[in-house]
Design a protein around this motif. Structure first.
Motif, mmCIF file in Angstrom:
data_model
loop_
_atom_site.group_PDB
_atom_site.id
_atom_site.type_symbol
_atom_site.label_atom_id
_atom_site.label_comp_id
_atom_site.label_asym_id
_atom_site.label_seq_id
_atom_site.Cartn_x
_atom_site.Cartn_y
_atom_site.Cartn_z
ATOM 1 N N GLY A 147 114.961 92.152 70.578
ATOM 2 C CA GLY A 147 116.221 91.719 71.153
ATOM 3 C C GLY A 147 117.087 90.991 70.136
ATOM 4 N N ASP A 148 118.279 90.541 70.594
ATOM 5 C CA ASP A 148 119.203 89.794 69.746
ATOM 6 C C ASP A 148 120.042 88.884 70.628
ATOM 7 N N LEU A 149 121.170 88.429 70.085
ATOM 8 C CA LEU A 149 122.013 87.503 70.851
ATOM 9 C C LEU A 149 122.579 88.132 72.110
ATOM 10 N N PHE A 150 122.698 89.451 72.104
ATOM 11 C CA PHE A 150 123.332 90.129 73.231
ATOM 12 C C PHE A 150 122.339 90.898 74.105
ATOM 13 N N ASN A 151 121.106 91.077 73.635
ATOM 14 C CA ASN A 151 120.116 91.851 74.394
ATOM 15 C C ASN A 151 118.792 91.103 74.449
ATOM 16 N N ASP A 152 118.157 91.173 75.609
ATOM 17 C CA ASP A 152 116.838 90.553 75.779
ATOM 18 C C ASP A 152 115.769 91.411 75.130
ATOM 19 N N PRO A 153 114.645 90.811 74.765
ATOM 20 C CA PRO A 153 113.530 91.599 74.208
ATOM 21 C C PRO A 153 113.037 92.646 75.200
ATOM 22 N N ASP A 154 112.563 93.756 74.683
ATOM 23 C CA ASP A 154 112.032 94.827 75.517
ATOM 24 C C ASP A 154 110.557 94.546 75.798
ATOM 25 N N TYR A 155 110.314 93.670 76.781
ATOM 26 C CA TYR A 155 108.946 93.246 77.077
ATOM 27 C C TYR A 155 108.095 94.396 77.591
ATOM 28 N N GLU A 156 108.704 95.356 78.261
ATOM 29 C CA GLU A 156 107.934 96.499 78.765
ATOM 30 C C GLU A 156 107.307 97.277 77.617
ATOM 31 N N SER A 157 108.088 97.506 76.560
ATOM 32 C CA SER A 157 107.554 98.222 75.400
ATOM 33 C C SER A 157 106.542 97.373 74.635
ATOM 34 N N ILE A 158 106.822 96.079 74.527
ATOM 35 C CA ILE A 158 105.927 95.187 73.772
ATOM 36 C C ILE A 158 104.557 95.107 74.423
ATOM 37 N N ASN A 159 104.510 95.031 75.739
ATOM 38 C CA ASN A 159 103.238 94.836 76.455
ATOM 39 C C ASN A 159 102.576 96.145 76.889
ATOM 40 N N TYR A 160 103.216 97.273 76.638
ATOM 41 C CA TYR A 160 102.687 98.547 77.120
ATOM 42 C C TYR A 160 101.453 98.970 76.333
ATOM 43 N N LYS A 161 100.477 99.568 77.024
ATOM 44 C CA LYS A 161 99.273 100.088 76.395
ATOM 45 C C LYS A 161 99.173 101.586 76.682
ATOM 46 N N PHE A 162 99.092 102.359 75.612
ATOM 47 C CA PHE A 162 98.986 103.806 75.751
ATOM 48 C C PHE A 162 97.554 104.212 76.070
#
Length: 362
Positions: A147-162
């Motif tokens: 993420g950045d100043l205008f967008n939140d972190p993509d927690y779904e991608s960060i925590n996803y397990k394949f």
């Protein structure tokens, strides 16, 4: 005499101007320091904008032998067998797909990367998919998904397990994540020939994790080897499967005739039947014919196995990845000295040019 005096006067004026410039610069030393400080700050800001974590570069050198050459000696029978099954003959059977020009494109293709990402690896005695190991070990969670100043972190991608699956089974979200990983990994991976006309190839990867760089190169090369073997021997494997089924069928028929012949032979010893010897003779001929067919088919299957070995590409690793890896370190302030020098030069030029225009104006 006048010419000598004019030359002396001209030389004197030149030295006077040079000393005048030095005096001007000495008087304006504060302005020069301001320029030097300003460019030093700009260099620090540039270092900050370009700052990265310590990167680790891994390299593996290998030689690829595609196989499938015509050859001499025992390969003559295989060439004839290849022609009989429509594989063609000679050394050009590899086709354009396996040409050296296509190797880089194949290695960097999304298809090969997807296979490598879904490959199971062992790290610290535990099995895991490489894509999960990459997500946890690389800086993708902080950069691409941070993420950045205008967008939140993509927690779904960060925590996803394949989980282990084929590319056809990927969900839309998984495809988006894999495309992001593919773009990042392909940008950090480079393949190049060691020298012009050489078959030896160097594969290089740079990541923020030492073990990740090593495992990625080894996984990618192993995946590439399996992909080449799968594609290059596909036609032979299809024919081999058909011929093995026929061999199994002949084996069952041969075993059946063996049992029938043994039973009939035992019965003819105790029973007097005029038709018995005739049936035994017919069954014996059938058994002999089936046996010959079976052994011929067995030879065909063996030749197909040899042909598949001959077609299998061989990746010979000449220089494997060895720890520790080469480090690439960044730190803020590494260009400060250069920035200060540039500031001094720019400041001096500014003062001289400004005085020049002042003299013209006056």
């Amino acid at each position: 005499m006048s010419i000598i005096q004019e030359e002396q006067i001209s030389t004197k004026e030149i030295f006077q101007k040079i000393f005048g410039v030095f005096r001007l610069l000495l008087k304006s030393w504060k302005l020069i320091l301001i320029f030097s400080a300003l460019f030093s700050l700009l260099s620090i800001a540039f270092d900050y904008s370009q700052y990265q974590e310590t990167q680790y570069g891994a390299e593996i050198v290998f030689n690829l032998e595609l196989g499938g050459g015509g050859g001499g000696g025992g390969m003559g029978d295989l060439a004839g067998l290849a022609g009989a099954f429509g594989f063609g003959g000679g050394g050009n059977r590899t086709g354009e797909f396996f040409s050296a020009e296509n190797f880089t494109q194949i290695l960097n293709s999304k298809t090969v990367y997807e296979k490598a990402l879904m490959k199971e690896i062992v790290v610290g005695g535990k099995k895991t998919l490489f894509i999960n190991y990459y997500k946890d070990s690389s800086d993708i969670a902080k950069k691409e998904w941070g993420g950045d100043l205008f967008n939140d972190p993509d927690y779904e991608s960060i925590n996803y397990k394949f989980t282990k699956k084929t590319p056809e089974q990927f969900t839309k979200k998984e495809n988006e994540m894999i495309f992001t990983i593919y773009e990042k990994l392909s940008g950090n991976t480079e393949i190049r020939s060691l020298s012009k006309g050489s078959s030896m190839t160097s594969l290089v990867a740079i990541t923020n994790n030492e073990m990740l760089s090593k495992i990625w190169l080894e996984t990618l090369l192993k995946t590439m080897e399996e992909f080449y073997r799968e594609v290059k021997t596909k036609k032979t494997r299809l024919v081999l499967d058909i011929q093995e089924k026929r061999l199994d069928s002949l084996r069952r028929v041969m075993l059946g005739t063996d049992r029938q012949l043994a039973t009939l032979t035992a019965q003819n010893q105790n029973v007097v039947d005029p038709s018995g010897p005739l049936r035994q003779q017919q069954l014996s001929r059938n058994n002999s014919f089936t046996s010959n067919q079976y052994y011929q088919q067995l030879a065909t299957v063996e030749n197909l196995n040899l042909m598949m070995i001959n077609q299998t590409p061989i990746f010979t690793v000449l220089e494997p990845v060895r720890l520790p890896l080469l480090k690439y370190q960044w730190y803020i302030g590494q260009r400060t000295t250069l920035g200060a020098i540039i500031g001094i030069v720019v400041g001096c030029l500014f003062i001289v040019v400004r005085r020049f225009f002042q003299e013209l104006a006056s």
